[in-house]
Every structure is written in C-alpha cells, then in structure tokens.
Enzyme design. Structure first.
Site, PDB file in Angstrom:
ATOM      1  N   GLU B  64      -5.913  18.386 -17.786  1.00 18.49           N
ATOM      2  CA  GLU B  64      -5.299  19.708 -17.954  1.00 18.49           C
ATOM      3  C   GLU B  64      -5.836  20.450 -19.168  1.00 18.49           C
ATOM      4  O   GLU B  64      -6.023  21.673 -19.132  1.00 18.49           O
ATOM      5  CB  GLU B  64      -3.774  19.573 -18.061  1.00 18.49           C
ATOM      6  CG  GLU B  64      -3.084  19.111 -16.785  1.00 18.49           C
ATOM      7  CD  GLU B  64      -3.102  17.599 -16.597  1.00 18.49           C
ATOM      8  OE1 GLU B  64      -3.669  16.889 -17.463  1.00 18.49           O
ATOM      9  OE2 GLU B  64      -2.560  17.120 -15.584  1.00 18.49           O
ATOM     10  N   HIS B 133       9.322  15.151 -13.358  1.00 20.73           N
ATOM     11  CA  HIS B 133       8.820  15.921 -12.207  1.00 20.73           C
ATOM     12  C   HIS B 133       9.875  16.904 -11.709  1.00 20.73           C
ATOM     13  O   HIS B 133       9.771  17.409 -10.593  1.00 20.73           O
ATOM     14  CB  HIS B 133       8.445  15.009 -11.036  1.00 20.73           C
ATOM     15  CG  HIS B 133       7.311  14.095 -11.296  1.00 20.73           C
ATOM     16  ND1 HIS B 133       7.450  12.858 -11.883  1.00 20.73           N
ATOM     17  CD2 HIS B 133       5.976  14.235 -11.071  1.00 20.73           C
ATOM     18  CE1 HIS B 133       6.268  12.272 -11.982  1.00 20.73           C
ATOM     19  NE2 HIS B 133       5.361  13.089 -11.505  1.00 20.73           N
TER      20      HIS B 133
END
Lengths: 84, 340
Positions: B64, B133
C-alpha cells in the site's frame, strides 16, 4: 392468440460443485416489463456471481426473492409473453 | 407506460461511472489490489480490465505504501488516478502519502499543484470479519483538512459522486459500505439497489439530501446507517412519530446548513453512525447544530454510534454493537418524549 408463460430457471450447469447458492440482487421489480436479454438477477455460489438474463420478452413474476437460497434448475421467476 | 427500470447495485454503478469517464478522459486510470481481471473483491471494477487493459487498470502488489505514493505522485503530475485500498482498516501503513502529501501539496505549493486523486475503500461490518476488516473510520479521514470525503448510500449517488470525484481537482476519499455493494456473501441492503440513468451525470460533492420527510425528529446518517434510519422511520410512523431522515452523502465539505434547517423544523436530533462514537462524526454533527443555534433543540441530541470498543468477531457480539433500526427507534422516542 394466447399468452405464454416461460420459466426463468437456473441453468443446471451454471456452477459445478454441489454448493448452496443465493439470489443476491433482483435488478427488476415484480410485475415489470422486461425485454429478451435484459439482466434480471445476480446469483452467487461460492463467492462467484452469475448473471441471469431474460429468455423472452414479457411481464416478470418473481418466484424466488433476494437472499433466498437456490439450487441449480430452480425456477426463480416466470415471464408471461404477450399474445401473438 | 412507466419508464423501464434500470436498477444497478452500488458496485455496478461505481464501475459504470469509472468506465464512462475513462472513455472520455485518457488521464483516468485505476490501480489497486485485485482491481484487474477479478474486478475488485467488492465488484466495483468489474469489466474495466476487459475494456481498458492492464495499462489503465493496474493490479498492484500488497504494498500500500508504494501504490498510494505512486497514485499521489501521478495525480500531482497531471494524471487522474482512482486507487483502491480494499479495506479502510489497512490505511495505517500508507498515511504519510495521504496525510502529508495528498492532503497538503496543493496548500504547500501555494495552489500551483493539484492532486486530483480518488481513493476508494470499503467500510463497515456486520458479517463477522473481525476488528481489522469491519471498521468505518469516517472520522479519521474527515478530520484532516485537504481531502474531500464522500460516503454514498445508494447506486444513484454512487455513480454520480464517483463521476464528480474523478473530475474534482481536489483529492477525494470515496468510502463505500460493504453491505450496500450487492455482494451476496455480505448480505445486501435492498434499498441501495436503485434506478440509475445510463448517461453520465454528477451528484454534487458537499450536498446532503433529505431522503424521507418528517416533522418530529431529524435522523442524520450516512452510508448503511441511512437504510437503518429509513427502516426506523417506517416503524416510528406506526407509533405516530414522524421522523425526517437526512443522508449526509458527503462528510467533507459537510452540509451544515441542510442539517440545521432540518433540526429547525423538527427540534430534535438523532445521529446514526457506524463509526466509533467518541471524537468522531456524530459529535461533529451535534456540535454543528448547537454552535449555530442552541435554541432550536427541544430535547438533548441522541447518538446511535459504534461503542468505543474493538469490533468483535463473534456474530452475536458484533450484532449487539452495531447500529440498527431498533436502537434508532429507541433513541428517537427518547428524543421526542424528553421534551420540555
């Protein structure tokens, strides 16, 4: 001069394994007019989505609703076509 | 005869907006994990790879820091990247590129450098995916100046706001709730799948919408919370309470006028937010009203937000913690019964 009722069924070979599937989305409402080839619904089996399209032109009647479990071969709707 | 229906899921609406803009603007490209042949794990880049190829729809490694930095650099250099980071929970590793470069370079350069990047990411829980998540983190992005932040609640807004986001010369963080995407394994709120025009259009960033009119109490929410609020408003109607539901749609810039005008009418405020309660969106909404005019409130404002705890994995524990229609009904009844 009579109208005909067509079944919208999940193809028996749409996925291979014997797994549970579910209708994730109906893109058209009950009693809507649909044209042959229109995207009607998405179904999901094992995280794979499949598209179900209209086999004929006519008026849709939904049999199996969103979030309902389905099997291969199940009739999920009918389409009544206009008289010839 | 009524116009033919053209319902889309939020996922399809997002993909359609991106495809249409990519056809007319060669500077637009998409980058992220599994956005290519897979079409995105939430379905929102489906069909793009097939139409535009690997040069403009770029699968990235799970790195990322690298791809977020690349996107910010490309945007400063004249491209219009749409970059996806699959789960909002994992932004921690690439915040330098976002907080210190993307959000500040226009200011640092005295307005000489635009950073027209769109960052899209999924939010929300409800399907037992654990505490890393399932978060929303809306407040985390809305807090720092320099970025616009949008959170569509349905397919119409999802398409129009994606087109607006791509064309915007400021960086835009585009946050979509997983439970609205049309992905079966997450469950999908049916109210998010609505009719969407095929032609391009924009939904203005920075404008809230009243999605249900009412007289007795204003419910302000965003994303999935809008649908919980609409279900609550329907239940309240049966109990003789008329609730107005305001969909924020944009967090930055926040449409404070719209919120205040609704509360002026109803005199009562309930804020629904799936992000953590403290130091976040719900407090900002309440402060925005109270700062403007304390006298318009007839009862203390209420919040239905995520408790300040890590999100549980166990289903019954997670469901206990999430906002839902029942909690909103209770909060609205408290607001309307505590009148002076």
């Amino acid at each position: 001069m009579s109208s005909a009722v067509h079944q919208v069924a999940i193809p028996v070979d749409l996925w291979e394994e014997e797994v549970e599937a579910v209708i994730t989305t109906w893109f058209v409402s009950d009693a809507a007019q649909v044209d042959k080839g229109d995207l009607l619904a998405e179904v999901m089996a094992e995280k794979i989505q499949f598209e179900i399209v209209a086999p004929v032109t006519g008026t849709l009647a939904i049999v199996k609703h969103q979030d309902q479990l389905i099997d291969k071969g199940d009739v999920i709707a009918t389409i009544t076509s206009a008289p010839d | 005869m009524a116009a033919k229906e053209r319902k889309l899921t939020v996922a399809r609406a997002m993909a359609e907006a991106m495809a249409q803009e990519m056809r007319i603007d060669e500077h637009v490209f998409v980058m992220g994990e599994d956005v290519g042949p897979l079409g995105g794990v939430f379905g929102n880049t489906r069909g793009l790879f097939e139409e535009f190829g690997a040069e403009r729809v770029r699968d990235t490694p799970i790195s990322e820091t690298a791809f977020m930095g690349a996107a910010v650099g490309a945007a400063a250099d004249g491209m219009r990247p749409i970059v996806e980071l699959m789960f909002v929970d994992f932004f921690g590793v690439c915040f330098d590129a976002i907080y210190n470069l993307m959000a500040k370079n226009t200011y640092f350069s005295g307005g000489n450098v635009n950073v027209p990047a769109v960052i899209m990411t999924s939010t929300g829980g409800g399907y037992s995916d654990g505490g890393q998540h399932s978060q929303c983190l809306y407040g985390t992005f809305a807090h720092l100046p320099g970025m616009k932040v949008v959170v569509p609640s349905n397919a119409f807004d999802a398409k129009g706001m994606m087109t607006a986001a791509i064309r915007d010369n400021s960086p835009v963080v585009y946050m979509f709730h997983k439970g609205l995407q049309g992905m079966g394994w997450l469950g999908t709120e049916a109210g998010a799948t609505v009719n969407v025009p095929e032609e391009q259009y924009t939904v203005e960033i920075g404008k809230a919408a009243t999605v249900s009119e009412g007289e007795d109490v204003t419910i302000v929410s965003l994303g999935m919370g809008v649908h919980h609020s609409l279900h609550a408003a329907a239940q309240l109607r049966e109990q003789g309470v008329s609730a107005e539901v305001v969909d924020l749609r944009t967090l930055v810039p926040l449409d404070r006028d719209h919120i205040v005008n609704s509360v002026k009418k109803t005199g009562r405020l309930v804020v629904v937010d799936e992000d953590y309660q403290s130091y976040g969106v719900s407090g900002e909404i309440i402060a925005s009203v109270v700062e403007r005019d304390m006298s318009i409130l007839r009862s203390p404002p209420q919040r239905v937000a995520y408790p300040d705890i890590p999100i549980p994995f166990a289903r019954h524990m997670e469901q206990w913690a999430l906002p839902n229609a029942e909690k909103i009904v209770t909060a609205c009844l408290k607001a309307t019964q505590n009148d002076e």
